[in-house]
Design a protein around this motif. Structure first.
Motif, short mmCIF file in Angstrom:
data_model
loop_
_atom_site.label_atom_id
_atom_site.label_comp_id
_atom_site.label_asym_id
_atom_site.label_seq_id
_atom_site.Cartn_x
_atom_site.Cartn_y
_atom_site.Cartn_z
N HIS A 140 1.39 6.90 1.12
CA HIS A 140 0.33 5.89 0.92
C HIS A 140 -0.78 6.50 0.07
O HIS A 140 -1.75 7.05 0.62
CB HIS A 140 -0.21 5.42 2.28
CG HIS A 140 0.71 4.50 3.02
ND1 HIS A 140 1.92 4.92 3.54
CD2 HIS A 140 0.63 3.17 3.31
CE1 HIS A 140 2.53 3.89 4.12
NE2 HIS A 140 1.77 2.82 3.99
N GLY A 167 -3.81 18.96 -5.29
CA GLY A 167 -3.99 18.32 -3.99
C GLY A 167 -3.34 19.11 -2.87
O GLY A 167 -3.18 20.33 -2.95
N ALA A 168 -2.92 18.40 -1.84
CA ALA A 168 -2.49 19.01 -0.59
C ALA A 168 -1.29 19.97 -0.75
O ALA A 168 -1.11 20.88 0.03
CB ALA A 168 -2.14 17.92 0.44
N ALA A 196 -11.13 19.78 -6.71
CA ALA A 196 -9.81 20.05 -6.13
C ALA A 196 -9.31 21.41 -6.62
O ALA A 196 -8.80 22.22 -5.84
CB ALA A 196 -8.83 18.94 -6.49
N ASP A 201 0.78 -1.23 0.00
CA ASP A 201 0.00 0.00 0.00
C ASP A 201 0.81 1.28 0.00
O ASP A 201 0.26 2.36 -0.20
CB ASP A 201 -0.92 0.02 1.23
CG ASP A 201 -1.98 -1.06 1.14
OD1 ASP A 201 -2.44 -1.35 0.02
OD2 ASP A 201 -2.32 -1.64 2.19
N THR A 205 2.40 11.75 5.68
CA THR A 205 2.55 12.41 6.97
C THR A 205 4.02 12.31 7.35
O THR A 205 4.73 11.43 6.87
CB THR A 205 1.73 11.74 8.10
OG1 THR A 205 2.20 10.41 8.28
CG2 THR A 205 0.26 11.71 7.78
N ALA A 206 4.46 13.22 8.18
CA ALA A 206 5.89 13.23 8.48
C ALA A 206 6.16 13.91 9.80
O ALA A 206 5.39 14.76 10.26
CB ALA A 206 6.64 13.96 7.36
N THR A 230 4.48 17.21 8.49
CA THR A 230 3.53 17.08 7.39
C THR A 230 3.36 18.45 6.72
O THR A 230 3.54 18.59 5.50
CB THR A 230 2.17 16.57 7.89
OG1 THR A 230 2.37 15.41 8.69
CG2 THR A 230 1.27 16.21 6.72
N ILE A 231 3.05 19.45 7.54
CA ILE A 231 2.93 20.81 7.01
C ILE A 231 4.30 21.31 6.58
O ILE A 231 4.45 21.90 5.50
CB ILE A 231 2.32 21.74 8.09
CG1 ILE A 231 0.88 21.29 8.40
CG2 ILE A 231 2.36 23.19 7.64
CD1 ILE A 231 0.29 21.93 9.63
N GLY A 283 -9.82 8.65 4.38
CA GLY A 283 -9.82 9.92 5.11
C GLY A 283 -8.50 10.21 5.78
O GLY A 283 -8.43 10.98 6.74
N LEU A 284 -7.44 9.60 5.28
CA LEU A 284 -6.11 9.84 5.87
C LEU A 284 -5.24 10.61 4.88
O LEU A 284 -5.49 10.61 3.67
CB LEU A 284 -5.42 8.50 6.18
CG LEU A 284 -6.13 7.55 7.13
CD1 LEU A 284 -5.32 6.26 7.27
CD2 LEU A 284 -6.29 8.19 8.49
N GLN A 285 -4.21 11.25 5.39
CA GLN A 285 -3.23 11.94 4.56
C GLN A 285 -2.41 10.92 3.75
O GLN A 285 -2.01 9.88 4.28
CB GLN A 285 -2.24 12.72 5.43
CG GLN A 285 -2.79 13.99 6.01
CD GLN A 285 -2.85 15.09 4.98
OE1 GLN A 285 -1.86 15.45 4.39
NE2 GLN A 285 -4.04 15.59 4.74
N ASN A 322 -4.44 6.24 0.97
CA ASN A 322 -4.90 6.72 2.28
C ASN A 322 -6.10 7.66 2.18
O ASN A 322 -6.94 7.67 3.07
CB ASN A 322 -3.76 7.46 3.01
CG ASN A 322 -3.01 6.53 3.95
OD1 ASN A 322 -3.27 5.34 4.01
ND2 ASN A 322 -2.06 7.09 4.69
N ASN A 351 5.81 8.87 5.42
CA ASN A 351 5.16 7.78 4.70
C ASN A 351 4.58 8.30 3.40
O ASN A 351 4.35 9.51 3.24
CB ASN A 351 4.05 7.14 5.55
CG ASN A 351 2.80 8.01 5.59
OD1 ASN A 351 2.89 9.13 6.08
ND2 ASN A 351 1.70 7.52 5.09
#
Lengths: 353, 353
Positions: B82, B146-147, B174, B60, B94-95, B114-115, B89-91, B85, B80
């Motif tokens: 993924h 995206g993010a 988006a 994954d 993330t870090a 993450t930010i 509903g997950l990022q 994800n 990570n």
């Protein structure tokens, strides 16, 4: 994966919480339970992704990352080793670790591992000795009475049945402190004036000294037939504790040969010198000790799987005890693609407050 | 090293504190200052220990550790990736990261990343473009909304002077969200119905899509002479965004060739295809863009040195702002060799309480 509540919050076990956890569970019970988890993981050794540790060496020490995974969980430990730190009133070794969910990559636990590493190293040593030492072993010499010594002593009491302890350290105050810390804990403890004195009559010899150098804590004539040697201190290139001749007389057991050949006592031997893998003994695939007169040696350097076991064990304990705090470690916007929007909503919230 | 007070306490920057820090400093100022630190570190590129990242792949996704050191400080990021994800509903990413003192091995900072990773990736992209894009670049196509998208947009505004933004995403909502988030921030934003429409007249094309597959976000005929391409999304084996023919027409700049050849767009090319190292451009050793008609390509995969710069920058900021909390992460007994005694004293303290 089903959504979890508070995805952004990672449980954190501080040093204070770890101490409370160890005391709540009881040190010996903690060591016994941790040993059971280590054995469980060693029996399924082949399931683990065994990456070599990633080391950043500097003149004063090393910082290492030790990752591993069983395909379901991923764990890693950050650990430093700086022998000169004690001069500045700092720990030689400090550590913390993370356990994560492989499927999502999200961390599930952050914990201190300075104390936990001492416990897992001791549990690991005792697990090895339970499989390798003579079953009637009751007396252990403990050479090097630093930060790990009491943990080793109690693990061998709880897991191997050691009753008598003989301490030796170049610094007599270290031995005295170790003896004092262990008083009333059910061990008969004797402080010795020489390593020679400490090993006389010992069934098990544990060496756990800290100086980063080729040292000879044990010379060949000090080790009688039937002894089990638990060599903990020789654990990085240039740091060994045993005379090479002892290695040549011993049946040598290691955690992970590619790592131990670089870091362990066997760095003194040729790259093809035969060694046995401890996991195969624990899994019942090969014999451990084969006679009462054999000298067995566990050349311990510490491996990521042991930390994984320790992380897994701590995670299993914090749910019931509540000994952790929630850490706002992961950004978790309601809409995952809208990380920036999370920042804007924070701005609104701060302005409103 | 002189003794520091509260050695056991590591400053921790939570997600909430990071957001407050970014808002206090101002997003564009934050990006500008971070870009300056990245440039500073790229100019002394040779001082860094460049370990390849340590990746644990699973069906994954991937969990990576990215360490580096300049001999004084040591940093690493846990991150990570993924792609699936978002379904739960997950990022996707993330870090978090750690900055440590090489001399003692003690951590100095733990922070959400993450930010911070979105900010450092955007700052890095814009630093590259400042050295590689035409100096009169004012219009950027942003494909993949995206993010990361808003961070990229603001970094290019602040650092490169981009004024016009053309958005495209397979998912129109988006793009709309990105446009809405950026409203009132001084950019002229247009949502486009096709990638073709977005790139028309663009001086810079940024691709930052997330699917883990070989995709062709850009085909060869869409890229005109003089364009700078900032390829952010193709960042792991099996994940690329650009048609191979574009690569063959471009002058390619990378962070660290051994890593980019595995993870970047250039995984589509032979192992000897010539690429240039961005740090050499920043350090003034080689030319960046050589003509108005050249196509330049920054094949960005993200490298540990950029995270190091980000950690260093955040550390420089938290002292003044107070936006952090103290984390009891490291065991710090008064007498370093007496870790066990610390446990005993804790027991006494708990019994007395």
């Amino acid at each position: 994966m089903a959504p979890r509540p508070n995805l952004n919050i990672v449980p954190f076990v501080s040093v204070e919480h770890m101490m409370q956890l160890v005391l709540d569970v009881g040190i010996e019970t903690f060591l016994l339970e941790l040993a059971a988890v280590i054995e469980e993981d060693f029996r399924r050794w082949e399931a683990f992704d065994k990456t070599p540790r990633v080391a950043a060496h500097s003149p004063d020490g090393v910082i290492e990352l030790m990752p591993t995974s069983d395909g379901q969980l991923y764990g890693f430990k950050y650990v430093n080793g700086h022998p000169k730190n004690t001069r500045d009133g700092l720990q030689t070794v400090t550590a913390f670790g993370i356990l994560s969910d492989v499927a999502s990559g999200y961390p599930l636990l952050l914990t201190e591992m300075t104390i936990l590493t001492a416990l897992r190293t001791a549990a690991m040593s005792a697990v090895a000795a339970r499989h390798l030492a003579r079953t009637d072993s009751r007396t252990m010499a403990l050479i090097g009475n630093g930060a790990q010594s009491e943990f080793q002593a109690l693990a061998f009491k709880a897991i191997v049945g050691i009753e008598n302890l003989r301490l030796y350290d170049l610094d007599p105050t270290a031995s005295e402190r170790c003896a004092r810390n262990l008083s009333g804990m059910g061990l008969s403890v004797k402080v010795c004036r020489s390593s020679q004195g400490a090993v006389e009559g010992a069934d098990v010899i544990t060496t756990v000294t800290a100086d980063k150098q080729y040292a000879t804590i044990l010379s060949d004539n000090m080790v009688g037939p039937g002894t089990h040697i638990n060599a903990v201190g020789g654990d990085c290139p240039g740091k060994t504790e045993l005379h090479r001749d002892i290695l040549l007389r011993s049946e040598i057991f290691v955690e992970y040969p590619p790592q131990t050949r670089i870091e362990g006592e066997i760095q003194q031997l040729g790259p093809d010198h035969p060694v046995k893998e401890l996991w195969e003994v624990i899994a019942g695939r090969i014999e451990g000790r084969r006679s009462e007169r054999e000298i067995t040696l566990f050349d311990s350097v510490g491996f990521a799987v042991e930390d994984f076991s320790a992380l897994r064990y701590v995670r299993s304990k914090i749910g019931v005890t509540g000994l952790h705090q929630g850490l706002d470690l992961l950004a978790d916007p309601d809409e995952p693609r809208d990380l920036f929007g999370m920042l804007l909503r924070c701005e609104k919230r701060l302005k409103a407050a």
